[in-house]
Scaffold this active site. Sequence first.
Site, short mmCIF file in Angstrom:
data_model
loop_
_atom_site.label_atom_id
_atom_site.label_comp_id
_atom_site.label_asym_id
_atom_site.label_seq_id
_atom_site.Cartn_x
_atom_site.Cartn_y
_atom_site.Cartn_z
N LYS B 82 57.02 64.70 35.56
CA LYS B 82 55.83 64.22 34.83
C LYS B 82 56.08 64.16 33.34
CE LYS B 82 52.40 66.39 37.92
NZ LYS B 82 51.77 65.27 38.60
N GLY B 154 44.89 70.68 41.15
CA GLY B 154 44.84 72.13 41.00
C GLY B 154 43.54 72.76 41.47
N ARG B 166 38.11 55.75 47.85
CA ARG B 166 37.03 54.87 48.30
C ARG B 166 36.68 53.84 47.24
NH1 ARG B 166 34.74 55.41 53.06
NH2 ARG B 166 34.75 57.41 54.14
N GLY B 215 44.12 67.66 44.92
CA GLY B 215 43.19 68.48 45.69
C GLY B 215 43.49 68.55 47.18
N SER B 237 49.46 71.91 44.15
CA SER B 237 49.35 73.35 44.29
C SER B 237 49.15 73.77 45.74
CB SER B 237 48.17 73.84 43.46
OG SER B 237 48.10 73.12 42.24
#
Lengths: 191, 295
Positions: B82, B154, B166, B215, B237
């Site tokens: 990143k 995270g 969506r 997530g 994570s």
Amino acid sequence: MKIGVLALQGAFIEHKNVLARLGIPSVEVRLPEHLTGLDGLIIPGGESTTIGLLAQKWGLLEPLRAFARSGRPIWGTCAGMILMAREVVDGLPNQPILELMDITVRRNAFGRQVDSFEADLPVPVLGDPPFHAVFIRAPLVERVGARVDVLASLEDGTAVAVRQGHMLATAFHPELTGDVRFHRYFLQLTG
Amino acid sequence: MEREWGTDTVKRGLAQMLKGGVIMDVTNAEQARIAEEAGACAVMALERVPADIRAQGGVARMADPEKILEIMEAVSIPVMAKCRIGHFVEAQILEALGVDFIDESEVLTPADEEHHIDKRKFKVPFVCGARNLGEALRRIGEGAAMIRTKGEAGTGNVVEAVRHARAVLGEIRRLTTMAEEEMMAYAKEIGAPYELVVETARLGRLPVVNFAAGGIATPADAALMMQLGMDGVFVGSGIFKSGDPVKRARAIVQAVTHYNDPKILAEISRGLGEPMVGINISLIPAEERLAVRGW
């Protein structure tokens, strides 16, 4: 005629799209029972270690070998070529492979992604013009067995497309260009 | 034989090869090897996973090149890293290190609050986050070879990734029913390059690969994103902040392949140990939300 595309991971939809353009129905193969009733199989590009582990986990290695022994054609592109090789250099230790063709393949042979390239590749069995070939973190064929024909090589003589009877392997990605000649060539192997 | 490097076909092509796969955040060689052995199709080399960046605060920057090289040496699968939004020098450094993909990421602290990197100048491909179609097409216009949802990194909470997926897919569906003369006004409305709007309408999908990120913590989360129409999944994570990373990593890889088979999903979801502790998005103060970064 119905062709299966191994759909464990990678660019399987691209192969299905080319087959659809040629009017050939195709199915996604994720489990051994999906191999029933197929006339040929394509193993797509993707990550060879991922595809190999998934094939092992879902009991596909031996059914795929039996499929090859039945005389039906199989074509591996890039990661698919690695899976079809008898021997892999620079693979993971114990990386599951199918050992279908008498070739030794070097994984990531050209280097990292910044070394990926495209080029016009002469392929005599396809005639003119040359085939526009896309090499992405591509393997190459380091050793070619006695019963294996080389269909295309780079200018330094390195084999990048090979055939052994009804089995075909390319280090590059015919499914990423608009050229359908390699898919037509493979379909002819179904007899 | 003329060879061409760093073309759109070659850059977008690597993203196509990652489809149907899981890209895992790793912070050292050992985690990278666990990811590779579990069947990850690539790894993201980081100093801290997003959950720790969130917890520790401060300015989050590109990882130390030493760390990235350690991970590149440990595995044979593609390695991503990143850089900060707009920080084209961090991107130059990552390209010089030889990483296979750069994520211009909102998870790190932005270096430019108006401009993203001109990604066409690089031979290495870029992936960028997007919350909607306009943002996705702006990034592709700048040269991104791959798009991902931003989600809310995270948190172990998939709700924002679902919202972004969506939004993008719904806007594409709307676009495919539009008359051609409506597309210029639509391009203006969503702030996207007109040519890319027309191309997206013709293809009925983004012109580049579109992954889910932000997530995702369980095999069910991963399969949910795949069933919604994503091409693959990033897990940050979610793996190494869980009770049993090896088992969970393997299960998420299986879930992305068999995303449409609930019986298999039930089987692979069993006995995975504790998932990472999640955070409710509504409890995160507005200034600590990462998804709003990017312009």
